[in-house]
Write a protein that holds these residues in place. Structure first.
Motif, short mmCIF file in Angstrom:
data_model
loop_
_atom_site.label_atom_id
_atom_site.label_comp_id
_atom_site.label_asym_id
_atom_site.label_seq_id
_atom_site.Cartn_x
_atom_site.Cartn_y
_atom_site.Cartn_z
N ARG A 1 0.80 -1.30 0.07
CA ARG A 1 -0.11 0.12 -0.03
C ARG A 1 0.82 1.30 0.21
NH1 ARG A 1 0.05 1.74 5.32
NH2 ARG A 1 0.87 0.25 6.88
N ILE A 2 0.21 2.35 -0.76
CA ILE A 2 0.90 3.48 -0.45
C ILE A 2 -0.07 4.54 -0.75
CG2 ILE A 2 1.32 3.62 -3.12
CD1 ILE A 2 4.32 4.55 -2.15
N ASN A 3 0.17 5.79 -0.20
CA ASN A 3 -0.39 7.13 -0.55
C ASN A 3 0.41 7.75 -1.32
OD1 ASN A 3 -1.52 9.67 -0.47
ND2 ASN A 3 -2.46 9.24 1.63
N THR A 4 -0.19 7.70 -2.74
CA THR A 4 0.59 8.53 -3.80
C THR A 4 0.47 9.84 -3.85
OG1 THR A 4 0.03 6.40 -5.38
CG2 THR A 4 0.92 8.55 -6.49
N GLN A 5 -0.54 10.26 -3.22
CA GLN A 5 -0.89 11.72 -3.33
C GLN A 5 0.25 12.51 -2.25
OE1 GLN A 5 -4.73 13.74 -3.46
NE2 GLN A 5 -4.26 14.72 -1.35
N GLU A 6 0.61 11.63 -1.13
CA GLU A 6 1.52 12.32 -0.07
C GLU A 6 3.16 12.28 -0.61
OE1 GLU A 6 1.22 9.94 3.59
OE2 GLU A 6 -0.62 11.12 4.02
N ILE A 7 3.22 11.24 -1.48
CA ILE A 7 4.64 10.85 -1.98
C ILE A 7 4.86 12.29 -3.08
CG2 ILE A 7 6.00 9.33 -3.72
CD1 ILE A 7 5.82 8.52 -0.84
N ASP B 1 3.68 -1.26 3.83
CA ASP B 1 3.68 -0.01 3.58
C ASP B 1 4.95 0.45 2.65
OD1 ASP B 1 3.51 2.84 3.19
OD2 ASP B 1 3.83 3.38 5.07
N VAL B 2 4.80 0.62 1.31
CA VAL B 2 6.09 0.75 0.44
C VAL B 2 6.54 2.33 0.31
CG1 VAL B 2 5.31 -1.33 -0.90
CG2 VAL B 2 4.81 1.03 -1.42
N ALA B 3 5.86 3.15 1.09
CA ALA B 3 6.13 4.39 1.20
C ALA B 3 7.69 4.82 1.54
CB ALA B 3 5.39 5.48 1.88
N ARG C 1 -0.71 19.43 -0.07
CA ARG C 1 -1.43 20.10 -0.85
C ARG C 1 -2.40 18.94 -1.47
NH1 ARG C 1 0.53 25.22 -3.56
NH2 ARG C 1 -1.53 25.72 -3.83
N GLY C 2 -3.54 18.70 -1.17
CA GLY C 2 -4.36 17.63 -1.86
C GLY C 2 -5.13 18.23 -3.23
N ASP C 3 -5.95 17.43 -3.58
CA ASP C 3 -6.72 18.03 -4.79
C ASP C 3 -7.45 19.17 -4.38
OD1 ASP C 3 -5.80 16.08 -6.50
OD2 ASP C 3 -7.61 14.69 -6.28
N GLU C 4 -8.16 19.28 -3.39
CA GLU C 4 -8.75 20.47 -2.78
C GLU C 4 -8.11 21.78 -3.01
OE1 GLU C 4 -10.98 19.70 0.66
OE2 GLU C 4 -12.37 18.26 -0.37
#
Length: 222
Positions: free
Chosen positions: A27-33, A158-160, A178-181
């Motif tokens: 799993r990974i949070n691509t946006q955070e990366i 977690d591969v982050a 900074r996310g999409d919003e």
């Protein structure tokens, strides 16, 4: 014969289940990366500079228009009908040019952001691909999309950390998250600056092209 078939099917199912559980899932949070990459901070700085250039041009056009408008109002009674008609047309044309520039400015802003963000997303995707392949992962899920109804974090690696290392990201984020919003708010910030300086609403829905930083919701590797 039937018992033999049932036994064979049971063995196959057990082997299949064993093979499945033997696979590695990540799993990974691509946006955070992406938001932690140094390139993203540079992109945001470039976009802020570009937005200021656009709004400065709008302000210059508005100053010119207001100067001519005040002159027209001040000397209105001294102008002949022919001159009034010429000056009214000039003012109307200036308003039209300003409005068209505002619309183009928003489109140019969106286009430039897409162009700068696309290679950043590609670089992050390549790093995830490399880490996943090296680690022998079957699937890596992107948890930033919110498309997973449920998952047990303990069963997914977690591969982050490995991806951050691959990208040279330090523990301190290179850019504030900074996310999409927030990205949308940044684009709308330009809109508000243009409207404040022009005194007119800006038609900004003409170009809704965007690079989705969450487009890699699921990575298959084998």
């Amino acid at each position: 014969m039937k018992k033999a078939i049932k036994l064979t099917l049971a063995v196959v199912l057990v082997m299949g289940a064993t093979s499945l559980f033997a696979q590695k899932f990540g799993r990974i949070n691509t946006q955070e990366i992406i938001m932690a990459m140094p390139e993203t901070k540079t992109m945001q700085e470039n976009m802020d500079t570009f937005a200021k250039e656009l709004s400065d041009n709008i302000e210059t056009m508005n100053v010119e228009f207001n100067t001519k408008l005040q002159d027209f109002q001040k000397n209105y009674n001294t102008f002949s009908d022919a001159i009034k008609e010429v000056k009214e047309k000039e003012l109307n044309d200036m308003q039209t040019r300003t409005r068209e520039f505002q619309e183009r400015a928003q489109q140019d802003y969106q286009k430039k952001q897409n162009e700068l963000l696309a290679p950043i997303i590609d670089k992050a995707k390549s790093a995830i691909d490399k880490v996943a392949a090296a680690g022998g992962f079957l699937v890596v899920f992107d948890t930033s999309t919110g498309s997973l109804a449920y998952f047990d974090e303990a069963t997914l690696t977690d591969v982050a950390p490995a991806v951050k290392k691959e990208l040279g990201i330090t523990d301190a984020p290179a850019a504030p998250p900074r996310g999409d919003e927030q990205l949308h708010a940044a684009r709308m910030g330009l809109t508000q600056r243009l409207e404040r300086r022009s005194g007119h609403p800006v038609g900004l829905e003409a170009d809704q092209r965007s690079v989705d930083v969450q487009k890699y919701s699921l990575y298959h590797y084998r």
